[in-house]
Design an enzyme around this catalytic site. Sequence first.
Site, PDB file in Angstrom:
ATOM      1  N   GLU A  55       0.717  -1.169   0.023  1.00 58.21           N
ATOM      2  CA  GLU A  55      -0.097  -0.108   0.090  1.00 58.21           C
ATOM      3  C   GLU A  55       0.813   1.181  -0.060  1.00 58.21           C
ATOM      4  OE1 GLU A  55      -2.846  -0.313   3.199  1.00 58.21           O
ATOM      5  OE2 GLU A  55      -3.963  -2.069   1.829  1.00 58.21           O
ATOM      6  N   GLU A 111      -1.623 -10.073  -6.233  1.00 61.07           N
ATOM      7  CA  GLU A 111      -1.555 -10.657  -7.549  1.00 61.07           C
ATOM      8  C   GLU A 111      -0.817 -10.220  -8.656  1.00 61.07           C
ATOM      9  OE1 GLU A 111      -4.326  -9.777  -5.785  1.00 61.07           O
ATOM     10  OE2 GLU A 111      -5.980 -10.672  -6.081  1.00 61.07           O
ATOM     11  N   CYS A 128      -9.611  -8.436  -7.261  1.00 63.00           N
ATOM     12  CA  CYS A 128     -10.436  -7.368  -8.067  1.00 63.00           C
ATOM     13  C   CYS A 128     -10.345  -7.574  -9.456  1.00 63.00           C
ATOM     14  CB  CYS A 128      -9.651  -6.303  -7.332  1.00 63.00           C
ATOM     15  SG  CYS A 128      -8.068  -5.702  -8.024  1.00 63.00           S
ATOM     16  N   CYS A 165      -6.784  -6.924 -11.335  1.00 62.25           N
ATOM     17  CA  CYS A 165      -5.991  -8.256 -11.204  1.00 62.25           C
ATOM     18  C   CYS A 165      -6.555  -9.447 -12.091  1.00 62.25           C
ATOM     19  CB  CYS A 165      -5.831  -8.714  -9.845  1.00 62.25           C
ATOM     20  SG  CYS A 165      -4.825  -7.456  -8.762  1.00 62.25           S
TER      21      CYS A 165
HETATM   22  N1  THU Z   1      -5.801  -6.185  -2.693  1.00 59.33           N
HETATM   23  C1  THU Z   1      -5.160  -7.100  -3.141  1.00 59.33           C
HETATM   24  O1  THU Z   1      -3.868  -7.371  -2.870  1.00 59.33           O
HETATM   25  N2  THU Z   1      -5.793  -7.983  -4.100  1.00 59.33           N
HETATM   26  C2  THU Z   1      -7.104  -8.080  -4.757  1.00 59.33           C
HETATM   27  O2  THU Z   1      -7.460  -8.686  -5.500  1.00 59.33           O
HETATM   28  C3  THU Z   1      -7.982  -7.048  -3.725  1.00 59.33           C
HETATM   29  C4  THU Z   1      -7.409  -5.909  -2.820  1.00 59.33           C
HETATM   30  C5  THU Z   1      -5.398  -5.312  -1.609  1.00 59.33           C
HETATM   31  C6  THU Z   1      -5.296  -3.906  -2.248  1.00 59.33           C
HETATM   32  C7  THU Z   1      -5.168  -3.133  -0.576  1.00 59.33           C
HETATM   33  O3  THU Z   1      -3.911  -3.144  -0.387  1.00 59.33           O
HETATM   34  C8  THU Z   1      -6.025  -3.868   0.009  1.00 59.33           C
HETATM   35  O4  THU Z   1      -6.132  -5.173  -0.608  1.00 59.33           O
HETATM   36  C9  THU Z   1      -7.523  -3.605   0.317  1.00 59.33           C
HETATM   37  O5  THU Z   1      -8.192  -3.036  -1.022  1.00 59.33           O
END
Ligand code: THU
Length: 131
Positions: A44, A55, A84, A87
Site C-alpha cells: 500500500e 496478485e 479485484c 487483477c
Molecule cells: N488487494 C489485493 O491485494 N488484491 C485484490 O485482488 C484485492 C485488493 C489489496 C489492495 C489493498 O492493499 C487492500 O487489498 C484493500 O483493498
Amino acid sequence: MEPQELVAWALRAREQAYAPYSRYRVGAAVLAADGTVIPGCNVENASYPATICAERVALTGALARGKRELVALAVVTQDGGAPCGICRQVMAELGPEMAVYIADAQGRFRATTVAELLPHAFTGASLQASC
Ligand code: THU
C-alpha cells in the site's frame, strides 16, 4: 505441484503484506511452467491509488524473472475474498490459461479459472480488430 502447496506459498507471502492503511493483508503465489514459484503481497501507499495488489506483484514479478508460461495462481486473504477487477484483467493478459486458487487464512480454497473470473475479456485480440 499440488494446489495446497501453492496456497501454502501464498499464505507465507501474505506475512510480508504492507497494508498499514486498510489492514487487509493479501498474499499471492504464481506457479510457472518450469516449477518456479513467484510470491507477491499487497503493497500500500499513503497515496492510495499507488497501492499494488498481491496478485499483480506476483504476476509482474514472474515476467520480470523471465517466466512467461504461467500455470496457476493462488491468492490468500483472511476470508477468501475474490481478486479485484484490475487483477483479473492482468491475469487475462499474462496467464489466461492459469488455474486460480482463492483461499482463506486457514488455507481452505476454491479452484477456478481466469476465464471464469473474467469472461469476455478485453485482450490483445480485441485491439487487432480495430481499424
Ligand atoms: N488487494 C489485493 O491485494 N488484491 C485484490 O485482488 C484485492 C485488493 C489489496 C489492495 C489493498 O492493499 C487492500 O487489498 C484493500 O483493498
